[in-house]
Design a protein around this motif. Structure first.
Motif, PDB file in Angstrom:
ATOM      1  N   UNK A 126       0.863  -1.277   0.095  1.00  0.00           N
ATOM      2  CA  UNK A 126       0.016  -0.024  -0.028  1.00  0.00           C
ATOM      3  C   UNK A 126       0.796   1.156   0.031  1.00  0.00           C
ATOM      4  N   UNK A 127       0.662   2.174  -0.824  1.00  0.00           N
ATOM      5  CA  UNK A 127       1.579   3.534  -1.066  1.00  0.00           C
ATOM      6  C   UNK A 127       1.808   4.172   0.606  1.00  0.00           C
ATOM      7  N   UNK A 128       2.881   4.493   0.808  1.00  0.00           N
ATOM      8  CA  UNK A 128       3.191   5.163   1.939  1.00  0.00           C
ATOM      9  C   UNK A 128       2.906   4.558   3.294  1.00  0.00           C
ATOM     10  N   UNK A 129       2.530   3.320   3.022  1.00  0.00           N
ATOM     11  CA  UNK A 129       2.417   2.244   4.244  1.00  0.00           C
ATOM     12  C   UNK A 129       3.276   1.125   4.149  1.00  0.00           C
ATOM     13  N   UNK A 130       3.279   0.545   3.070  1.00  0.00           N
ATOM     14  CA  UNK A 130       4.449  -0.746   3.011  1.00  0.00           C
ATOM     15  C   UNK A 130       4.499  -0.989   1.498  1.00  0.00           C
ATOM     16  N   UNK A 131       5.826  -1.378   1.085  1.00  0.00           N
ATOM     17  CA  UNK A 131       6.027  -1.691  -0.283  1.00  0.00           C
ATOM     18  C   UNK A 131       6.641  -2.771  -0.363  1.00  0.00           C
ATOM     19  N   UNK A 132       6.839  -3.683   0.711  1.00  0.00           N
ATOM     20  CA  UNK A 132       7.667  -4.979   0.837  1.00  0.00           C
ATOM     21  C   UNK A 132       6.956  -6.014   1.552  1.00  0.00           C
ATOM     22  N   UNK A 133       7.017  -7.185   0.820  1.00  0.00           N
ATOM     23  CA  UNK A 133       6.421  -8.433   1.549  1.00  0.00           C
ATOM     24  C   UNK A 133       7.601  -9.546   1.485  1.00  0.00           C
ATOM     25  N   UNK A 134       7.609  -9.965   2.951  1.00  0.00           N
ATOM     26  CA  UNK A 134       8.751 -11.064   3.354  1.00  0.00           C
ATOM     27  C   UNK A 134       7.808 -12.404   3.483  1.00  0.00           C
ATOM     28  N   UNK A 135       8.296 -13.355   2.665  1.00  0.00           N
ATOM     29  CA  UNK A 135       7.793 -14.722   2.728  1.00  0.00           C
ATOM     30  C   UNK A 135       9.053 -15.612   3.574  1.00  0.00           C
ATOM     31  N   UNK A 136       8.294 -16.049   4.534  1.00  0.00           N
ATOM     32  CA  UNK A 136       9.274 -16.768   5.472  1.00  0.00           C
ATOM     33  C   UNK A 136       8.559 -18.071   6.022  1.00  0.00           C
ATOM     34  N   UNK A 137       9.335 -18.492   6.866  1.00  0.00           N
ATOM     35  CA  UNK A 137       8.679 -19.499   7.960  1.00  0.00           C
ATOM     36  C   UNK A 137       9.523 -19.529   8.966  1.00  0.00           C
ATOM     37  N   UNK A 155      12.206  -9.002  11.354  1.00  0.00           N
ATOM     38  CA  UNK A 155      11.241  -8.049  11.887  1.00  0.00           C
ATOM     39  C   UNK A 155      11.730  -6.626  11.817  1.00  0.00           C
ATOM     40  N   UNK A 156      12.867  -6.206  11.905  1.00  0.00           N
ATOM     41  CA  UNK A 156      13.487  -5.171  12.141  1.00  0.00           C
ATOM     42  C   UNK A 156      13.311  -4.256  10.832  1.00  0.00           C
ATOM     43  N   UNK A 157      12.830  -4.917   9.763  1.00  0.00           N
ATOM     44  CA  UNK A 157      12.273  -4.030   8.435  1.00  0.00           C
ATOM     45  C   UNK A 157      10.986  -3.557   8.656  1.00  0.00           C
ATOM     46  N   UNK A 158      10.127  -4.147   9.428  1.00  0.00           N
ATOM     47  CA  UNK A 158       8.839  -3.567   9.691  1.00  0.00           C
ATOM     48  C   UNK A 158       7.939  -3.943   8.357  1.00  0.00           C
ATOM     49  N   UNK A 159       8.454  -4.669   7.486  1.00  0.00           N
ATOM     50  CA  UNK A 159       7.786  -4.902   6.220  1.00  0.00           C
ATOM     51  C   UNK A 159       6.830  -6.085   6.712  1.00  0.00           C
ATOM     52  N   UNK A 160       5.535  -6.133   5.650  1.00  0.00           N
ATOM     53  CA  UNK A 160       4.658  -7.085   5.857  1.00  0.00           C
ATOM     54  C   UNK A 160       5.239  -8.533   5.779  1.00  0.00           C
ATOM     55  N   UNK A 161       4.917  -9.412   6.639  1.00  0.00           N
ATOM     56  CA  UNK A 161       5.733 -10.831   6.940  1.00  0.00           C
ATOM     57  C   UNK A 161       4.389 -11.774   6.548  1.00  0.00           C
ATOM     58  N   UNK A 162       4.652 -12.524   5.491  1.00  0.00           N
ATOM     59  CA  UNK A 162       3.684 -13.779   5.364  1.00  0.00           C
ATOM     60  C   UNK A 162       4.545 -14.840   5.847  1.00  0.00           C
ATOM     61  N   UNK A 163       3.892 -15.764   6.763  1.00  0.00           N
ATOM     62  CA  UNK A 163       4.524 -16.904   6.988  1.00  0.00           C
ATOM     63  C   UNK A 163       3.857 -18.281   6.607  1.00  0.00           C
ATOM     64  N   UNK A 164       4.495 -18.989   6.174  1.00  0.00           N
ATOM     65  CA  UNK A 164       4.002 -20.336   5.668  1.00  0.00           C
ATOM     66  C   UNK A 164       4.576 -21.489   7.025  1.00  0.00           C
ATOM     67  N   UNK A 165       3.753 -22.328   6.863  1.00  0.00           N
ATOM     68  CA  UNK A 165       4.313 -23.728   7.912  1.00  0.00           C
ATOM     69  C   UNK A 165       4.427 -23.276   9.274  1.00  0.00           C
ATOM     70  N   UNK A 166       3.770 -22.180   9.897  1.00  0.00           N
ATOM     71  CA  UNK A 166       4.058 -21.548  11.193  1.00  0.00           C
ATOM     72  C   UNK A 166       3.013 -21.694  12.017  1.00  0.00           C
ATOM     73  N   UNK A 167       1.683 -22.116  11.845  1.00  0.00           N
ATOM     74  CA  UNK A 167       0.593 -21.893  12.746  1.00  0.00           C
ATOM     75  C   UNK A 167       1.037 -22.654  13.958  1.00  0.00           C
ATOM     76  N   UNK A 168       1.536 -23.873  13.807  1.00  0.00           N
ATOM     77  CA  UNK A 168       1.798 -24.393  15.130  1.00  0.00           C
ATOM     78  C   UNK A 168       2.814 -23.750  16.230  1.00  0.00           C
ATOM     79  N   UNK A 169       3.623 -22.738  15.560  1.00  0.00           N
ATOM     80  CA  UNK A 169       4.517 -21.974  16.537  1.00  0.00           C
ATOM     81  C   UNK A 169       4.130 -20.614  16.397  1.00  0.00           C
TER      82      UNK A 169
END
Length: 249
Positions: A126-137, A155-169
Motif C-alpha cells: 500500500x502506498x506510503x504504508x508498506x511496499x515490501x512483502x517478506x515470505x518466510x517460515x 522483523x526489524x524491517x517492519x515489512x509485511x511478513x507472510x509466514x508459511x508452515x508456522x501456525x503450530x508455532x
C-alpha cells in the motif's frame, strides 16, 4: 519426454492456471501429493493416466517414479500445491533430474500467500504504508533457518511478513515480532485458503495467537503480520493519478 512441475494452486481446483490444466491433460503419468492437492484436479488427467500419490513416498522413490516414466516415453505431471517457487521441495527433485539427465519444465501456480491476501480482501503493498512483502517460515527441528533469516532479524524491517508452515508455532511468531511491530499491529491467519472450509482469523499481535489456538489451526495456514493489513488512510497510487502525464499511443 519431459517432467512438468505444475503449481496446483492453494486448494480450490479451479485456481490451477490454464497452462497447468492443459499440461496436466497431456501427461500420461501424474505424481501428486494426496494430502494437499485437491482430488478434483486429477479429473484433468487423461482417463488412462497412471496416478501416483506421493504422500507416503520419500525423495528417492519419487525420483525413481519420475525417471521410470521418462524412460517409458511418457510426459510426467508432478503436481505441487501452491506455486513451485516457494516452500515446495522442488529444488531437490530438479537436482536429481539434472543428475539423471531428465528434462523438466516448471509451470507456475497461485501461491498460498496470494490466496490468503485475496481471502482477506487486502493488497499487501500500500502506498506510503508498506511496499515490501517478506515470505518466510520459522525454524523447527526438521529444517533450521539460515543465519540472519530469523524472525527477530527480519522483523526489524517492519515489512509485511507472510509466514508459511508456522501456525503450530504462533506463540514464537508473536514473541519475536512484538518488539518490532507492537501489540497493536494488524495480524491475520488464513487456513485452507480458497477451499470450502477456509477459515479467516483477524486481529492484532496481541490476540492472534489466542484466536489460532481457539480455532485449533495447526497446519495449511498462512500467518500475516504488518501495517498494510489495516491500512485505510493512505495516498492513492500514482499509477492512476489524474496528475500523471499520459500520452496517447
Amino acid at each position: 519426454m519431459t517432467v512438468y512441475f505444475i503449481g496446483a494452486g492453494p486448494g480450490a481446483a479451479d485456481l490451477i492456471t490454464v497452462r497447468g490444466a492443459r499440461t496436466l491433460a497431456a501427461c500420461q503419468v501424474c505424481l501428486y501429493a494426496g494430502s494437499l492437492v485437491p482430488r478434483e484436479l486429477l479429473a484433468e488427467c487423461p482417463p488412462d493416466a497412471r496416478l501416483v500419490d506421493t504422500a507416503q513416498l520419500n525423495l528417492d522413490q519419487i525420483t525413481a517414479e519420475l525417471i521410470r516414466a521418462h524412460e517409458e516415453g511418457h510426459d510426467v505431471a508432478r503436481l505441487h500445491s501452491g506455486d513451485p517457487s516457494v516452500f515446495s521441495a522442488v529444488a531437490e527433485q530438479m537436482r536429481r533430474l539434472d543428475a539423471a539427465g531428465v528434462p523438466y519444465e516448471v509451470v507456475p501456480g497461485v501461491p498460498a500467500f496470494a490466496a490468503a491476501a485475496a481471502a482477506l480482501k487486502r493488497e499487501l503493498t500500500v502506498p506510503t504504508v508498506g511496499q515490501t512483502v517478506i515470505l518466510t517460515r520459522v525454524a523447527h527441528r526438521a529444517t533450521a533457518m539460515p543465519e540472519g533469516e530469523d524472525l527477530a532479524t527480519l522483523g526489524r524491517s517492519g515489512a509485511l511478513i507472510a509466514l508459511h508452515l508456522a501456525a503450530k508455532y504462533v506463540d514464537r511468531v508473536v514473541e519475536e515480532l512484538l518488539p518490532h511491530y507492537g501489540a497493536d499491529c494488524p495480524a491475520a491467519v488464513v487456513a485452507l485458503a480458497s477451499r470450502p472450509d477456509e477459515l479467516i482469523l483477524r486481529g492484532t499481535l496481541d490476540d492472534i495467537a489466542a484466536q489460532v489456538k481457539a480455532a485449533g489451526v495447526l497446519r495449511t495456514a498462512v500467518i500475516m503480520v504488518g501495517r498494510t493489513l489495516g491500512a485505510e488512510q493512505f495516498r492513492d497510487s500514482h499509477l492512476y493519478s489524474p496528475e500523471r502525464e499520459r500520452h496517447a499511443c
